[in-house]
Design an enzyme around this catalytic site. Structure first.
Site, PDB file in Angstrom:
ATOM      1  N   HIS A 112       0.850  -1.181   0.000  1.00 55.49           N
ATOM      2  CA  HIS A 112       0.000   0.000   0.000  1.00 55.49           C
ATOM      3  C   HIS A 112       0.896   1.244   0.000  1.00 55.49           C
ATOM      4  O   HIS A 112       1.942   1.278   0.673  1.00 55.49           O
ATOM      5  CB  HIS A 112      -0.893   0.019   1.245  1.00 55.49           C
ATOM      6  CG  HIS A 112      -2.308  -0.359   0.978  1.00 55.49           C
ATOM      7  ND1 HIS A 112      -3.076  -1.037   1.903  1.00 55.49           N
ATOM      8  CD2 HIS A 112      -3.128  -0.140  -0.090  1.00 55.49           C
ATOM      9  CE1 HIS A 112      -4.298  -1.228   1.404  1.00 55.49           C
ATOM     10  NE2 HIS A 112      -4.344  -0.686   0.200  1.00 55.49           N
ATOM     11  N   ASP A 114       0.872   4.117   1.445  1.00 55.79           N
ATOM     12  CA  ASP A 114       1.244   4.796   2.683  1.00 55.79           C
ATOM     13  C   ASP A 114       2.295   4.051   3.486  1.00 55.79           C
ATOM     14  O   ASP A 114       2.840   4.594   4.449  1.00 55.79           O
ATOM     15  CB  ASP A 114      -0.002   5.045   3.556  1.00 55.79           C
ATOM     16  CG  ASP A 114      -0.721   3.772   3.943  1.00 55.79           C
ATOM     17  OD1 ASP A 114      -1.045   2.975   3.049  1.00 55.79           O
ATOM     18  OD2 ASP A 114      -0.983   3.570   5.152  1.00 55.79           O
ATOM     19  N   HIS A 115       2.617   2.818   3.084  1.00 54.48           N
ATOM     20  CA  HIS A 115       3.647   2.045   3.775  1.00 54.48           C
ATOM     21  C   HIS A 115       4.992   2.086   3.059  1.00 54.48           C
ATOM     22  O   HIS A 115       5.976   1.552   3.569  1.00 54.48           O
ATOM     23  CB  HIS A 115       3.194   0.590   3.941  1.00 54.48           C
ATOM     24  CG  HIS A 115       2.072   0.436   4.921  1.00 54.48           C
ATOM     25  ND1 HIS A 115       2.230  -0.114   6.176  1.00 54.48           N
ATOM     26  CD2 HIS A 115       0.762   0.786   4.831  1.00 54.48           C
ATOM     27  CE1 HIS A 115       1.068  -0.102   6.815  1.00 54.48           C
ATOM     28  NE2 HIS A 115       0.165   0.441   6.016  1.00 54.48           N
ATOM     29  N   HIS A 207      -5.517  -9.019   5.138  1.00 52.36           N
ATOM     30  CA  HIS A 207      -5.713  -7.634   4.702  1.00 52.36           C
ATOM     31  C   HIS A 207      -6.353  -7.627   3.302  1.00 52.36           C
ATOM     32  O   HIS A 207      -6.081  -6.763   2.486  1.00 52.36           O
ATOM     33  CB  HIS A 207      -4.366  -6.905   4.688  1.00 52.36           C
ATOM     34  CG  HIS A 207      -4.461  -5.408   4.591  1.00 52.36           C
ATOM     35  ND1 HIS A 207      -5.387  -4.661   5.287  1.00 52.36           N
ATOM     36  CD2 HIS A 207      -3.732  -4.508   3.868  1.00 52.36           C
ATOM     37  CE1 HIS A 207      -5.220  -3.381   5.016  1.00 52.36           C
ATOM     38  NE2 HIS A 207      -4.231  -3.252   4.142  1.00 52.36           N
ATOM     39  N   ASP A 230      -0.870  -3.945   8.410  1.00 53.18           N
ATOM     40  CA  ASP A 230      -2.322  -3.721   8.322  1.00 53.18           C
ATOM     41  C   ASP A 230      -3.016  -5.072   8.346  1.00 53.18           C
ATOM     42  O   ASP A 230      -2.747  -5.923   7.487  1.00 53.18           O
ATOM     43  CB  ASP A 230      -2.682  -2.989   7.029  1.00 53.18           C
ATOM     44  CG  ASP A 230      -2.288  -1.524   7.075  1.00 53.18           C
ATOM     45  OD1 ASP A 230      -1.736  -1.093   8.098  1.00 53.18           O
ATOM     46  OD2 ASP A 230      -2.526  -0.816   6.081  1.00 53.18           O
ATOM     47  N   HIS A 305      -0.975   3.028  13.206  1.00 56.29           N
ATOM     48  CA  HIS A 305      -1.758   3.201  11.971  1.00 56.29           C
ATOM     49  C   HIS A 305      -3.180   3.598  12.360  1.00 56.29           C
ATOM     50  O   HIS A 305      -4.171   2.959  12.000  1.00 56.29           O
ATOM     51  CB  HIS A 305      -1.747   1.904  11.159  1.00 56.29           C
ATOM     52  CG  HIS A 305      -2.218   2.059   9.745  1.00 56.29           C
ATOM     53  ND1 HIS A 305      -3.537   2.198   9.422  1.00 56.29           N
ATOM     54  CD2 HIS A 305      -1.555   2.099   8.570  1.00 56.29           C
ATOM     55  CE1 HIS A 305      -3.676   2.297   8.112  1.00 56.29           C
ATOM     56  NE2 HIS A 305      -2.475   2.256   7.568  1.00 56.29           N
TER      57      HIS A 305
END
Length: 355
Positions: A112, A114-115, A207, A230, A305
């Site tokens: 993802h 944002d990671h 996830h 996540d 997170h």
């Protein structure tokens, strides 16, 4: 007499303010020099032997001025690994006094944006601060090769600028960028690294539809830290976290996110409202994270997170909901700059704040 003293005081204030204005530039330069002299080299983080967890980002893709994207560092003796590197993570590590040039690698839980969107600054600092002659190792499940190939292509031109400007002695051409270190994932956990007393184990998490997605367990001298990435609540994660000293778990509070969704719909932002509804099914709530920590027999639960953004700690109880009813241990709402230290073969957990 009192009136004269009052006028004299006002006159002094006016003169003082005028002097400050006139001499603001040299005063500012003097203050800056003092601050820099105290800052440079004076904030270096020194950690004793043991297992340490550094929180360099506890936010999510939702805008939060006080939290960087997902970012953790685990230090075990002389070894140090970043787990996920969200936007702003490298900045926080520098502010915390952490030696980025001393990293042994990055571990990605999944891909993802944002990671991984803090990879650029991290790789640059790893290269330039340590005169690194090799790229930054980035471990991850299948597909990490594609991510790193794209990252290196994106920064290829920037790399030529750095070398031309600073010279090959400072930024060796063989360094810079990142090197993919893929590992296969299956139903069973896989040992990613076993070196100098540190064992890093990757395990699958739920996830969906994001696949592959993994969490990591770190074991060192009788202490252990688990990072979920996540993940929704699952028996697989609970099994992997059995007996851990610390479980770092993502957390989304559905009740608060529901209020966000309602507000977005009232304002006609249907697309974003759809997204805030969609994210409910592949993150754990604080209550679910607490249940997993209890099932795993974890000593301390650290929530990260965080969704939605929490502008003040006053909201923490509303965010936690009934989580404390589901876990006998201590629950911490993670904040950037927190450092958790676990001495070898012990049971204590020391906490300090570096931001």
């Amino acid at each position: 007499m009192k009136r004269k003293l009052l006028f004299a005081s006002l006159a002094l204030l006016v003169v003082g303010a005028s002097l400050v204005t006139v001499f603001q530039r040299p005063i500012g330069e003097w203050l800056f020099a003092r601050a820099i002299d105290a800052r440079v080299g004076g904030n270096t983080m020194v950690l004793d032997d043991g297992l340490h967890l550094l929180l360099c980002g506890t936010g999510s893709p939702l805008p939060d001025p006080d939290r960087a994207g997902p970012c953790n560092v685990v230090v075990a003796g002389d070894q140090a690994f970043v787990v996920d590197i969200g936007e702003g993570g490298a900045r926080n590590l520098q502010l915390m006094g952490f030696d980025i040039a001393g990293l042994d690698g990055v571990l990605l839980t999944h891909f993802h944006s944002d990671h991984i969107d803090g990879m650029g600054p991290l790789a640059l600092l790893y290269w330039t601060q340590g005169t690194s002659t090799a790229p930054l190792p980035v471990y991850g499940p299948e597909g990490v090769e594609t991510v790193i190939e794209g990252f290196n292509a994106f920064y290829a031109t920037d790399k030529t600028y750095r070398i031309a400007h600073h010279g090959e002695e400072i930024v060796p051409p063989t360094g810079g960028g990142a090197q993919a270190m893929p590992f296969a994932t299956g139903d069973a956990p896989v040992v990613v690294l076993d070196s100098d007393g540190l064992k890093i184990t990757a395990f699958r998490v739920d996830h969906d539809p994001v696949k592959p997605a993994v969490g990591y367990r770190f074991d060192y001298k009788g202490r252990s830290i688990v990072i979920s990435g996540d993940a929704a609540k699952s028996a697989t994660l609970e099994q992997a976290a059995k007996g851990a000293d610390i479980l770092v778990h993502d957390a989304l509070q559905p009740r608060l996110v529901g209020k966000m969704t309602a507000a977005l719909e009232r304002r006609g932002q249907a697309n974003t409202a759809k997204i805030t509804r969609d994210i409910l099914d592949y993150h754990a709530s604080p209550e679910d994270a607490a249940k997993s920590a209890q099932a795993a027999g974890v000593k301390r639960l650290v929530l990260s997170h965080l969704v939605p953004p929490l502008p003040t700690s006053f909201i923490y109880p509303a965010f936690l909901g009934d989580a404390k009813d589901n876990f006998d241990g201590e629950i911490t709402v993670g904040e950037g700059g927190m450092v958790f230290s676990l001495e070898p073969e012990g049971d204590g957990i020391e906490v300090q704040e570096r931001l």
